[in-house]
Enzyme design. Structure first.
Site, PDB file in Angstrom:
ATOM      1  N   LEU A   1      -6.268  17.590 -10.332  1.00 40.35           N
ATOM      2  CA  LEU A   1      -6.336  17.961 -11.579  1.00 40.35           C
ATOM      3  C   LEU A   1      -5.459  16.671 -12.913  1.00 40.35           C
ATOM      4  O   LEU A   1      -3.751  17.094 -11.226  1.00 40.35           O
ATOM      5  CB  LEU A   1      -5.220  19.697 -11.675  1.00 40.35           C
TER       6      LEU A   1
ATOM      7  N   HIS B   1       1.256   6.878  -5.889  1.00 37.84           N
ATOM      8  CA  HIS B   1      -0.271   6.562  -6.559  1.00 37.84           C
ATOM      9  C   HIS B   1      -0.716   5.474  -6.071  1.00 37.84           C
ATOM     10  O   HIS B   1      -1.543   4.240  -6.708  1.00 37.84           O
ATOM     11  CB  HIS B   1       0.685   6.398  -7.529  1.00 37.84           C
TER      12      HIS B   1
ATOM     13  N   ARG C   1       0.258   2.155  -8.344  1.00 46.32           N
ATOM     14  CA  ARG C   1      -0.337   1.979  -9.029  1.00 46.32           C
ATOM     15  C   ARG C   1       0.469   2.821 -10.758  1.00 46.32           C
ATOM     16  O   ARG C   1      -0.154   2.440 -11.336  1.00 46.32           O
ATOM     17  CB  ARG C   1      -1.712   2.194  -9.116  1.00 46.32           C
TER      18      ARG C   1
HETATM   19  C1  LIG Z   1      -8.708   3.395  -7.327  1.00 46.56           C
HETATM   20  C2  LIG Z   1      -8.134   4.159  -7.164  1.00 46.56           C
HETATM   21  C3  LIG Z   1      -8.174   5.278  -8.563  1.00 46.56           C
HETATM   22  C4  LIG Z   1      -7.509   6.230  -8.360  1.00 46.56           C
HETATM   23  N1  LIG Z   1      -7.443   7.610  -8.745  1.00 46.56           N
HETATM   24  C5  LIG Z   1      -6.240   8.515  -8.573  1.00 46.56           C
HETATM   25  C6  LIG Z   1      -6.833   9.956  -9.192  1.00 46.56           C
HETATM   26  O1  LIG Z   1      -7.626  10.375 -10.254  1.00 46.56           O
HETATM   27  N2  LIG Z   1      -5.828  10.706  -9.224  1.00 46.56           N
HETATM   28  C7  LIG Z   1      -4.777  10.708  -8.571  1.00 46.56           C
HETATM   29  O2  LIG Z   1      -4.201  11.318  -8.155  1.00 46.56           O
HETATM   30  N3  LIG Z   1      -3.968   9.451  -8.122  1.00 46.56           N
HETATM   31  C8  LIG Z   1      -5.018   8.293  -7.591  1.00 46.56           C
HETATM   32  N4  LIG Z   1      -5.314   6.916  -6.845  1.00 46.56           N
HETATM   33  C9  LIG Z   1      -4.165   7.376  -5.819  1.00 46.56           C
HETATM   34  C10 LIG Z   1      -4.466   7.340  -4.546  1.00 46.56           C
HETATM   35  O3  LIG Z   1      -4.863   9.073  -4.751  1.00 46.56           O
HETATM   36  C11 LIG Z   1      -3.743   7.479  -3.619  1.00 46.56           C
HETATM   37  O4  LIG Z   1      -1.542   8.253  -3.667  1.00 46.56           O
HETATM   38  C12 LIG Z   1      -3.250   6.145  -2.665  1.00 46.56           C
HETATM   39  O5  LIG Z   1      -4.343   5.536  -3.603  1.00 46.56           O
HETATM   40  C13 LIG Z   1      -2.693   6.291  -1.506  1.00 46.56           C
HETATM   41  O6  LIG Z   1      -2.551   4.758  -1.095  1.00 46.56           O
HETATM   42  P1  LIG Z   1      -3.915   3.879  -0.500  1.00 46.56           P
HETATM   43  O7  LIG Z   1      -5.050   3.516  -2.157  1.00 46.56           O
HETATM   44  O8  LIG Z   1      -3.055   2.776  -0.175  1.00 46.56           O
HETATM   45  O9  LIG Z   1      -4.302   4.333   0.625  1.00 46.56           O
HETATM   46  C14 LIG Z   1      -5.952   6.362  -7.471  1.00 46.56           C
HETATM   47  C15 LIG Z   1      -6.043   5.256  -6.239  1.00 46.56           C
HETATM   48  C16 LIG Z   1      -6.837   4.013  -6.910  1.00 46.56           C
HETATM   49  C17 LIG Z   1      -6.345   3.078  -5.279  1.00 46.56           C
HETATM   50  C1  LIG Z   2      -7.238   7.645 -15.893  1.00 44.09           C
HETATM   51  C2  LIG Z   2      -8.165   7.911 -14.640  1.00 44.09           C
HETATM   52  C3  LIG Z   2      -7.166   7.589 -13.221  1.00 44.09           C
HETATM   53  C4  LIG Z   2      -7.162   7.016 -12.773  1.00 44.09           C
HETATM   54  C5  LIG Z   2      -5.352   6.117 -12.159  1.00 44.09           C
HETATM   55  O1  LIG Z   2      -5.661   7.267 -11.313  1.00 44.09           O
HETATM   56  C6  LIG Z   2      -6.208   5.643 -11.350  1.00 44.09           C
HETATM   57  O2  LIG Z   2      -6.576   4.224 -11.290  1.00 44.09           O
HETATM   58  O3  LIG Z   2      -5.067   5.274 -10.732  1.00 44.09           O
END
Ligand SMILES: Cc1cc2nc3c(=O)[nH]c(=O)nc-3n(C[C@H](O)[C@H](O)[C@H](O)COP(=O)(O)O)c2cc1C
Ligand SMILES: CCCCC(=O)C(=O)O
Length: 356
Positions: A130, A249, A252
């Site tokens: 969420l 994250h 990111r």
């Molecule tokens: C393409 C992408 C989209 C993501 N979207 C979300 C998201 O919508 N919500 C969220 O909490 N984390 C999001 N994350 C973070 C992931 O939940 C996670 O923290 C992260 O990808 C972990 O690192 P890793 O890709 O090295 O395994 C996203 C990550 C990526 C790569």
């Molecule tokens: C607004 C969408 C969020 C996606 C996200 O968390 C990411 O791309 O890391």
């Protein structure tokens, strides 16, 4: 196929702008790189002659009993990566006994995601991630939607008071979803316009007070995702969290934070066993899982590897990723003389610059 081969196949299969959306990070991508590099600096000190012929790697997590120790971290927009989208990921996770965290930014509505998971296993664990909305009634509607769909826990992401500046996306002009795709869970919420990327709530106005309202809205356990500071881990527990996920994250958000695994020991210390601590970021092999568990994580999440599997081979590709990590982890556990996850202890992890 190895995870590296699946990543290569995904790069081949995907439109480069979509590939960059998944692969990229914020700023100079320092944290993105650091998450993986940090695992290079840890090594395991195995124990020997432990009688570890039979092994059990299952974990009990909030809303998930006897689950695999590797869970699917929430990643947005799976239909951009494969036509079967989140349904394929859900079936793959359920078939492998792994928790799937689906989320606010999914391109498939949460009830359809849970239904797909149930096609693959009788009692799958799907958690709902969420992004809390500054307007309480919108958050509440999302929570009720997840609960009604059959999710077994909520994951509240707290590392995104503002959206990270994803360098590649800004360069590529990828700032909204292409036509034909929507954030389906945002449809028909009170006062919220449907479905575009910019409708997904991220608000710097939110505080622990807002967070504390969420466990009061629902009987579901609520985990907090995106904690790095041990003081925040303590606050999370004090405000009713049933679990803490150490995460930056996937590099990111803020491009000046430590690697996720480097933040784990202090958070584990602060939580002091009151709730499970999970970790995501940079986990790419079974020995990374073992290091994180030895440092006190109850389970780890993987983000990008599952998306590469999905993009390269749909449900089967995502399944291969989860099966590979589970198999490699079990093998590493055997090599370290462990029978259970708890047999991996902090003294079995050494660090470059420390003891080797
Ligand atoms: C393409 C992408 C989209 C993501 N979207 C979300 C998201 O919508 N919500 C969220 O909490 N984390 C999001 N994350 C973070 C992931 O939940 C996670 O923290 C992260 O990808 C972990 O690192 P890793 O890709 O090295 O395994 C996203 C990550 C990526 C790569
Ligand atoms: C607004 C969408 C969020 C996606 C996200 O968390 C990411 O791309 O890391």
């Amino acid at each position: 196929m190895t995870l590296r081969a699946l990543h290569d196949a995904a790069r081949e299969a995907l439109d480069p702008v979509r590939y960059d959306y998944v692969a990229g990070g914020a700023g100079e991508e320092r944290v993105l790189a650091a998450n993986e590099q940090a695992f290079e600096s840890y090594r395991l000190l195995p124990r020997v002659l432990c009688g570890s012929e039979t092994r059990d790697t299952a974990v009990d997590l909030p809303g998930a009993r006897q689950a695999a120790p590797v869970i699917v971290a929430p990643t947005a927009f799976h239909r951009l990566m494969h036509p079967d989208g989140e349904r394929a990921t859900a079936r793959a996770a359920a078939a492998e006994g792994a928790v799937l965290v689906t989320g606010t930014a999914a391109t498939t509505a949460v009830d359809a995601v849970v239904a797909a998971a149930r096609e693959a296993a009788p009692d799958p664990a799907v958690w709902f991630q969420l992004y809390p909305h500054p307007r309480r009634e919108v958050t509440e509607a999302l929570v009720l939607r997840a609960e009604a769909a059959g999710c077994t826990a909520l994951v509240v992401t707290v590392d995104s008071p503002v959206f990270g500046r994803h360098t590649r996306d800004l360069r590529n002009g990828f700032t909204d979803l292409p036509p034909g795709y929507a954030a389906e869970n945002m449809r028909d919420l009170p006062g919220a316009p449907p479905g575009s990327l910019t409708d997904i709530p991220m608000s710097p106005a939110l505080s622990w007070r807002d967070f504390a309202g969420i466990p009061r809205m629902t009987a579901l356990p609520v985990l907090v995702k995106g904690v790095l500071h041990p003081a925040d881990a303590r606050l999370a527990v004090e405000h009713g969290a049933s679990g803490v996920i150490v995460s930056n994250h996937g590099g990111r958000q803020c491009d000046a934070v430590p690697a996720a695994v480097d933040c784990l020991p202090a958070v584990v210390g602060a939580v002091a066993g009151r709730v499970p601590v999970l970790l995501d970021g940079g986990v790419r092999r079974g020995s990374d899982v073992a290091v994180a568990l030895a440092l006190g994580a109850a389970a780890v999440g993987v983000g990008r590897p599952v998306v590469w599997g999905l993009a390269a081979g749909g449900e089967a590709g995502a399944r291969t990723v989860l099966a590979t990590l589970r198999d490699e982890y079990d093998h590493t556990l055997a090599l370290c003389g462990g029978r259970r996850n708890a047999d991996l202890t902090q003294d079995m992890v050494v660090r470059k610059g420390g003891t080797w």
